[in-house]
Motif scaffolding. Structure first.
Motif, PDB file in Angstrom:
ATOM      1  N   HIS A   1     -35.543  18.391  -2.948  1.00 11.19           N
ATOM      2  CA  HIS A   1     -34.480  18.110  -3.914  1.00 11.19           C
ATOM      3  C   HIS A   1     -34.643  18.893  -5.210  1.00 11.19           C
ATOM      4  CE1 HIS A   1     -32.293  14.800  -2.020  1.00 11.19           C
ATOM      5  NE2 HIS A   1     -33.467  14.418  -1.516  1.00 11.19           N
ATOM      6  N   LEU A   2     -35.866  18.983  -5.713  1.00 12.66           N
ATOM      7  CA  LEU A   2     -36.083  19.522  -7.053  1.00 12.66           C
ATOM      8  C   LEU A   2     -36.385  21.018  -7.089  1.00 12.66           C
ATOM      9  CD1 LEU A   2     -38.202  16.586  -8.449  1.00 12.66           C
ATOM     10  CD2 LEU A   2     -35.767  16.983  -8.712  1.00 12.66           C
ATOM     11  N   LYS A   3     -36.965  21.537  -6.013  1.00 10.10           N
ATOM     12  CA  LYS A   3     -37.305  22.958  -5.919  1.00 10.10           C
ATOM     13  C   LYS A   3     -38.200  23.416  -7.078  1.00 10.10           C
ATOM     14  CE  LYS A   3     -32.946  23.920  -3.614  1.00 10.10           C
ATOM     15  NZ  LYS A   3     -32.618  22.550  -3.384  1.00 10.10           N
ATOM     16  N   ASN A   4     -39.059  22.514  -7.525  1.00 12.80           N
ATOM     17  CA  ASN A   4     -39.930  22.805  -8.647  1.00 12.80           C
ATOM     18  C   ASN A   4     -41.174  21.928  -8.509  1.00 12.80           C
ATOM     19  OD1 ASN A   4     -41.179  22.410 -11.227  1.00 12.80           O
ATOM     20  ND2 ASN A   4     -39.361  23.279 -12.191  1.00 12.80           N
TER      21      ASN A   4
ATOM     22  N   LEU B   1     -33.306  12.621 -12.323  1.00 11.97           N
ATOM     23  CA  LEU B   1     -33.842  13.773 -13.039  1.00 11.97           C
ATOM     24  C   LEU B   1     -32.851  14.937 -13.024  1.00 11.97           C
ATOM     25  CD1 LEU B   1     -36.241  15.104 -14.530  1.00 11.97           C
ATOM     26  CD2 LEU B   1     -37.008  15.913 -12.305  1.00 11.97           C
ATOM     27  N   LEU B   2     -32.249  15.186 -11.876  1.00 16.21           N
ATOM     28  CA  LEU B   2     -31.328  16.311 -11.755  1.00 16.21           C
ATOM     29  C   LEU B   2     -30.075  16.143 -12.612  1.00 16.21           C
ATOM     30  CD1 LEU B   2     -31.618  17.048  -7.944  1.00 16.21           C
ATOM     31  CD2 LEU B   2     -32.452  18.479  -9.818  1.00 16.21           C
TER      32      LEU B   2
ATOM     33  N   CYS C   1     -35.258  11.479  -8.084  1.00 18.65           N
ATOM     34  CA  CYS C   1     -34.884  12.896  -8.070  1.00 18.65           C
ATOM     35  C   CYS C   1     -33.463  13.093  -8.569  1.00 18.65           C
ATOM     36  CB  CYS C   1     -35.027  13.486  -6.668  1.00 18.65           C
ATOM     37  SG  CYS C   1     -36.714  13.673  -6.106  1.00 18.65           S
ATOM     38  N   LYS C   2     -32.557  12.266  -8.107  1.00 20.59           N
ATOM     39  CA  LYS C   2     -31.156  12.350  -8.544  1.00 20.59           C
ATOM     40  C   LYS C   2     -31.045  12.101 -10.039  1.00 20.59           C
ATOM     41  CE  LYS C   2     -28.864  11.069  -4.231  1.00 20.59           C
ATOM     42  NZ  LYS C   2     -28.063  10.034  -3.544  1.00 20.59           N
TER      43      LYS C   2
ATOM     44  N   ASP D   1     -41.855  19.346 -11.498  1.00 22.86           N
ATOM     45  CA  ASP D   1     -40.953  18.193 -11.458  1.00 22.86           C
ATOM     46  C   ASP D   1     -41.292  17.272 -10.290  1.00 22.86           C
ATOM     47  OD1 ASP D   1     -39.599  19.023 -13.709  1.00 22.86           O
ATOM     48  OD2 ASP D   1     -37.966  19.985 -12.590  1.00 22.86           O
ATOM     49  N   THR D   2     -41.680  17.852  -9.170  1.00 23.14           N
ATOM     50  CA  THR D   2     -42.064  17.064  -8.010  1.00 23.14           C
ATOM     51  C   THR D   2     -43.273  16.188  -8.334  1.00 23.14           C
ATOM     52  OG1 THR D   2     -41.236  18.793  -6.546  1.00 23.14           O
ATOM     53  CG2 THR D   2     -42.739  17.190  -5.579  1.00 23.14           C
TER      54      THR D   2
ATOM     55  N   ILE E   1     -42.124  13.267 -10.525  1.00 21.84           N
ATOM     56  CA  ILE E   1     -41.441  12.231  -9.746  1.00 21.84           C
ATOM     57  C   ILE E   1     -42.454  11.427  -8.932  1.00 21.84           C
ATOM     58  CG2 ILE E   1     -39.841  11.841  -7.812  1.00 21.84           C
ATOM     59  CD1 ILE E   1     -38.462  12.411 -10.494  1.00 21.84           C
TER      60      ILE E   1
ATOM     61  N   ARG F   1     -32.315  18.061 -18.554  1.00 28.39           N
ATOM     62  CA  ARG F   1     -32.376  19.073 -17.495  1.00 28.39           C
ATOM     63  C   ARG F   1     -31.116  19.936 -17.452  1.00 28.39           C
ATOM     64  NH1 ARG F   1     -35.806  20.008 -12.940  1.00 28.39           N
ATOM     65  NH2 ARG F   1     -34.644  21.135 -11.375  1.00 28.39           N
TER      66      ARG F   1
END
Length: 139
Positions: free
Chosen positions: A3-6, A49-50, A46-47, A9-10, A13, A55
């Motif tokens: 989800h985060l591609k980072n 944060l996005l 994750c949602k 951040d992972t 979370i 962000r």
């Protein structure tokens, strides 16, 4: 990570979800129920944060460096030199020159002695002068 591609951040979370788990008083009916809880809470975190305000209003330094049209060659070189400094110097340079904080303010933010901040700024200027090639960047 999907989800985060980072990676950073992972990790954040992961810590958030684990903290929720430790502090939660939920009793799980089975291992499957517990697993489903972890998955749901992780996806929701994750949602959140996005879609967070912070962000949506930030750009990674990598993106800035990849877009030379936004930075002139001199600015790009300075930014790369600043980013190559050790962390303790990079922090004070960033706060002083990019965020316009004074040394007393930086000392409170970083919880350091004010004279230490002045010393770090002086040393970082010297390192930047060496990296950037001399007197043309002197104050």
């Amino acid at each position: 990570m999907v989800h985060l591609k980072n990676y950073a951040d992972t990790e954040d979370i992961f810590q958030t979800v684990f903290l929720k788990y430790v502090l939660s008083s939920v009793s799980f009916e089975s291992e499957e129920h517990e697993k489903a809880w972890f998955i749901r809470v992780t996806i929701n975190a994750c949602k959140d944060l996005l879609k967070s305000f912070f962000r949506s209003r930030t750009v990674s330094l990598e993106e800035v460096l990849e877009q030379p049209s936004k930075l002139g060659p001199d600015h790009r070189e300075v930014l790369e030199a600043v980013l190559s400094l050790p962390q303790k110097y990079r922090d004070v340079v960033y706060l002083h020159y990019f965020e316009d904080y004074t040394a007393p303010q930086i000392s409170r933010i970083l919880d350091r002695n004010e004279n230490t901040v002045y010393t770090l700024l002086t040393r970082s200027r010297k390192m930047l002068r060496e990296k950037l090639g001399g007197d043309e960047y002197e104050e």
